[in-house]
Design an enzyme around this catalytic site. Structure first.
Site, PDB file in Angstrom:
ATOM      1  N   ASN A  37       0.830  -1.212   0.000  1.00 47.51           N
ATOM      2  CA  ASN A  37       0.000   0.000   0.000  1.00 47.51           C
ATOM      3  C   ASN A  37       0.865   1.263   0.000  1.00 47.51           C
ATOM      4  O   ASN A  37       0.399   2.342   0.354  1.00 47.51           O
ATOM      5  CB  ASN A  37      -0.908  -0.001   1.222  1.00 47.51           C
ATOM      6  CG  ASN A  37      -1.703  -1.288   1.318  1.00 47.51           C
ATOM      7  OD1 ASN A  37      -2.303  -1.723   0.341  1.00 47.51           O
ATOM      8  ND2 ASN A  37      -1.689  -1.923   2.475  1.00 47.51           N
ATOM      9  N   HIS A  64     -14.109  -2.242   6.587  1.00 46.92           N
ATOM     10  CA  HIS A  64     -12.880  -2.870   7.102  1.00 46.92           C
ATOM     11  C   HIS A  64     -13.061  -3.442   8.518  1.00 46.92           C
ATOM     12  O   HIS A  64     -13.816  -2.908   9.327  1.00 46.92           O
ATOM     13  CB  HIS A  64     -11.783  -1.807   7.120  1.00 46.92           C
ATOM     14  CG  HIS A  64     -10.398  -2.323   7.345  1.00 46.92           C
ATOM     15  ND1 HIS A  64      -9.833  -2.405   8.584  1.00 46.92           N
ATOM     16  CD2 HIS A  64      -9.472  -2.776   6.468  1.00 46.92           C
ATOM     17  CE1 HIS A  64      -8.599  -2.879   8.475  1.00 46.92           C
ATOM     18  NE2 HIS A  64      -8.351  -3.110   7.201  1.00 46.92           N
ATOM     19  N   GLU A  77     -15.763   3.112   3.916  1.00 46.68           N
ATOM     20  CA  GLU A  77     -14.412   3.393   3.443  1.00 46.68           C
ATOM     21  C   GLU A  77     -14.553   4.324   2.244  1.00 46.68           C
ATOM     22  O   GLU A  77     -15.537   4.234   1.504  1.00 46.68           O
ATOM     23  CB  GLU A  77     -13.716   2.095   3.012  1.00 46.68           C
ATOM     24  CG  GLU A  77     -13.465   1.144   4.169  1.00 46.68           C
ATOM     25  CD  GLU A  77     -12.803  -0.169   3.734  1.00 46.68           C
ATOM     26  OE1 GLU A  77     -11.919  -0.143   2.869  1.00 46.68           O
ATOM     27  OE2 GLU A  77     -13.186  -1.215   4.275  1.00 46.68           O
ATOM     28  N   SER A 115     -10.730  -1.359   0.423  1.00 44.57           N
ATOM     29  CA  SER A 115      -9.381  -1.921   0.428  1.00 44.57           C
ATOM     30  C   SER A 115      -9.267  -3.196  -0.398  1.00 44.57           C
ATOM     31  O   SER A 115      -8.200  -3.488  -0.921  1.00 44.57           O
ATOM     32  CB  SER A 115      -8.929  -2.184   1.862  1.00 44.57           C
ATOM     33  OG  SER A 115      -9.803  -3.069   2.513  1.00 44.57           O
ATOM     34  N   ASP A 132     -13.447   6.282   6.190  1.00 38.45           N
ATOM     35  CA  ASP A 132     -12.108   5.730   6.396  1.00 38.45           C
ATOM     36  C   ASP A 132     -11.371   5.822   5.064  1.00 38.45           C
ATOM     37  O   ASP A 132     -11.676   5.106   4.115  1.00 38.45           O
ATOM     38  CB  ASP A 132     -12.234   4.272   6.871  1.00 38.45           C
ATOM     39  CG  ASP A 132     -10.883   3.601   7.081  1.00 38.45           C
ATOM     40  OD1 ASP A 132      -9.892   4.047   6.481  1.00 38.45           O
ATOM     41  OD2 ASP A 132     -10.838   2.608   7.835  1.00 38.45           O
ATOM     42  N   HIS A 157      -7.020   4.204   1.926  1.00 38.17           N
ATOM     43  CA  HIS A 157      -6.465   3.978   0.581  1.00 38.17           C
ATOM     44  C   HIS A 157      -6.680   5.158  -0.356  1.00 38.17           C
ATOM     45  O   HIS A 157      -6.451   5.042  -1.553  1.00 38.17           O
ATOM     46  CB  HIS A 157      -7.067   2.706  -0.019  1.00 38.17           C
ATOM     47  CG  HIS A 157      -6.721   1.495   0.770  1.00 38.17           C
ATOM     48  ND1 HIS A 157      -5.542   0.811   0.624  1.00 38.17           N
ATOM     49  CD2 HIS A 157      -7.383   0.876   1.783  1.00 38.17           C
ATOM     50  CE1 HIS A 157      -5.492  -0.184   1.478  1.00 38.17           C
ATOM     51  NE2 HIS A 157      -6.601  -0.176   2.205  1.00 38.17           N
ATOM     52  N   LYS A 177       0.159   4.054   4.707  1.00 40.01           N
ATOM     53  CA  LYS A 177       0.023   3.602   3.315  1.00 40.01           C
ATOM     54  C   LYS A 177       0.704   4.622   2.399  1.00 40.01           C
ATOM     55  O   LYS A 177       1.917   4.678   2.385  1.00 40.01           O
ATOM     56  CB  LYS A 177      -1.439   3.304   3.029  1.00 40.01           C
ATOM     57  CG  LYS A 177      -1.821   2.020   3.811  1.00 40.01           C
ATOM     58  CD  LYS A 177      -3.257   1.657   3.873  1.00 40.01           C
ATOM     59  CE  LYS A 177      -3.385   0.377   4.718  1.00 40.01           C
ATOM     60  NZ  LYS A 177      -4.742   0.096   5.163  1.00 40.01           N
TER      61      LYS A 177
END
Ligand SMILES: *Cc1c(COP(=O)(O)O)cnc(C)c1O
Length: 385
Positions: free
Chosen positions: A49, A135, A179, A183, A208, A211, A241
């Site tokens: 990541n 997640h 998210e 992910s 969240d 990423h 990440k």
């Protein structure tokens, strides 16, 4: 002699192995340029990541070494005792600016952030409405909060609004969890529609962005649309990440941040980050803030890959290729390793049953010819469209 605890562990492991779900740690040395050494093998990684390659950037390494020389290897205490190195303030000021919020707060990791933030905001009389693919650490936070948890269909803001319409009135407060970039699927949440649903049903929205920071919207993350900040009260994410270091964060209003300092147990009862880590994170955020050309690269590489294989166009730096069966996914990963590419097979419970997959991630360090060679190797396996 048998030991009851060992017997218990062996029985559990037997069941895991029978389902082809055994996980093993594999010592791996990461190097600059996306290369990794694993045992005798030298591979090019398409499964980390580190979207901008910043974990290997000379400026981050230098910043970490200088801060370590100056302040020491460890923090020595929690932030509220004597661990609040001035570097925290530098990181938080920069995060708040990138995120367009009044304040930000750094936690020990993204996982620690979520298990601290969620129970601080909602409790037993409250409701959490979460995307069904959210997640594991969002679920962990929801459990600790002991609020009622309802799941909406993946990326379906209408389903979220329907659930709120039915259940919101029976609860005191309500928190929506999603998210920004998922992910395991690489797709993106309908953040504006979820924010509208939150507003209509007097709920708060937590996105969240683990990423998305450094990758989406000039690196600012998924709380923006065309340069405008969307009304997301709680933008959390990680420094582990694209930022290339370690740590988690929440960007929010000043009262919310002050409440976290007073109540979030995973901030209060844990040791502060090592100074070297904070200095590296600060440098990583500086590069993200000042180099939009860099932040555009992961998505450009991912799109080159999806174009080469006729897959649906990449929406982030993450591209899944669903294989279905666990053994088949592992076999495909082995065969890509034989061709020099490191790609991890993702299996349940990380992904839903029957959707085991190869998860490719793309980074600014990948060259165009690396992506083309990977696409050819995937095609040779008979995968892709
Ligand atoms: C990686 C990840 C986290 C955890 O962040 P860490 O800093 O690695 O603990 C949280 N949420 C999502 C969606 C992630 O992918």
């Amino acid at each position: 002699m048998t030991d009851p605890l060992d017997d218990f562990a062996r029985d559990k492991l037997k069941a895991i192995a029978a389902a082809t779900l055994t996980r093993r740690l594999k010592p791996t040395e990461r190097q600059a340029g996306g290369g990794v050494r694993r045992g005798p093998a030298r591979l090019l990684s398409f499964c980390d990541n580190d979207y901008l390659g910043l974990s290997q950037h000379p400026a981050l390494k230098r910043a970490a070494m200088d801060a370590t020389e100056r302040f020491g290897a460890g923090a020595g205490a929690s932030r509220l005792v004597t661990g609040d190195n001035p570097l925290y303030q530098a990181v938080e000021t920069r995060l708040a600016r990138i995120k367009g919020t009044d304040a930000a707060l750094v936690f020990g990791s993204g996982y620690l952030a979520n298990i601290g933030i969620i129970p601080t905001l909602v409790g037993a009389d409250d409701l959490i409405v979460a995307d069904e693919l959210a997640h594991a650490c969002l679920h962990a936070g929801a459990r600790l909060a002991r609020a009622e948890l309802l799941l909406f269909r993946h990326n379906d803001a209408e389903d979220c609004a329907r659930i709120l319409g039915r259940a919101r009135r029976d609860h005191h407060h309500c928190l929506i969890l999603t998210e920004g970039v998922f992910s395991m699927d690489g797709d993106r949440a309908p953040v504006a529609a979820l924010a509208a649903a939150a507003r209509a049903h007097e709920s708060w929205l937590l996105v969240d962005d683990a990423h998305a920071l450094g990758v989406i919207n000039q690196g600012r993350g998924s709380g923006f649309s065309g340069g405008e900040r969307l009304p997301v009260e709680l933008q959390m994410g990680t420094l582990s990440k694209a930022v290339g270091a370690y740590g988690g964060y929440l960007a929010a209003s000043r009262p919310v941040i002050e409440l976290m300092v007073n109540r979030a147990r995973s901030l209060i009862y844990t040791t502060a980050l090592p100074p070297g880590t904070l200095a590296a994170a600060e440098k990583g955020l500086e590069l993200i803030e000042n180099d939009p050309g860099l932040t555009a690269l992961p998505l450009a590489r991912a799109r080159a890959f999806t174009r080469a294989l006729n897959l649906p166009e990449a929406l982030s730096a993450i591209v899944p290729l669903i294989v279905g069966d666990e053994a088949r996914a592992l076999d495909a990963a082995d065969r890509l390793a034989q061709r020099g590419f490191l790609v991890t097979a993702m299996r349940p419970p990380t992904v839903p049953k029957g959707t085991s997959r190869l998860r490719f991630t793309f980074s600014a360090v990948h060259r165009e010819q690396d992506v083309a060679a990977l696409a050819q190797a995937v095609r040779d396996l008979g995968l892709g469209a």
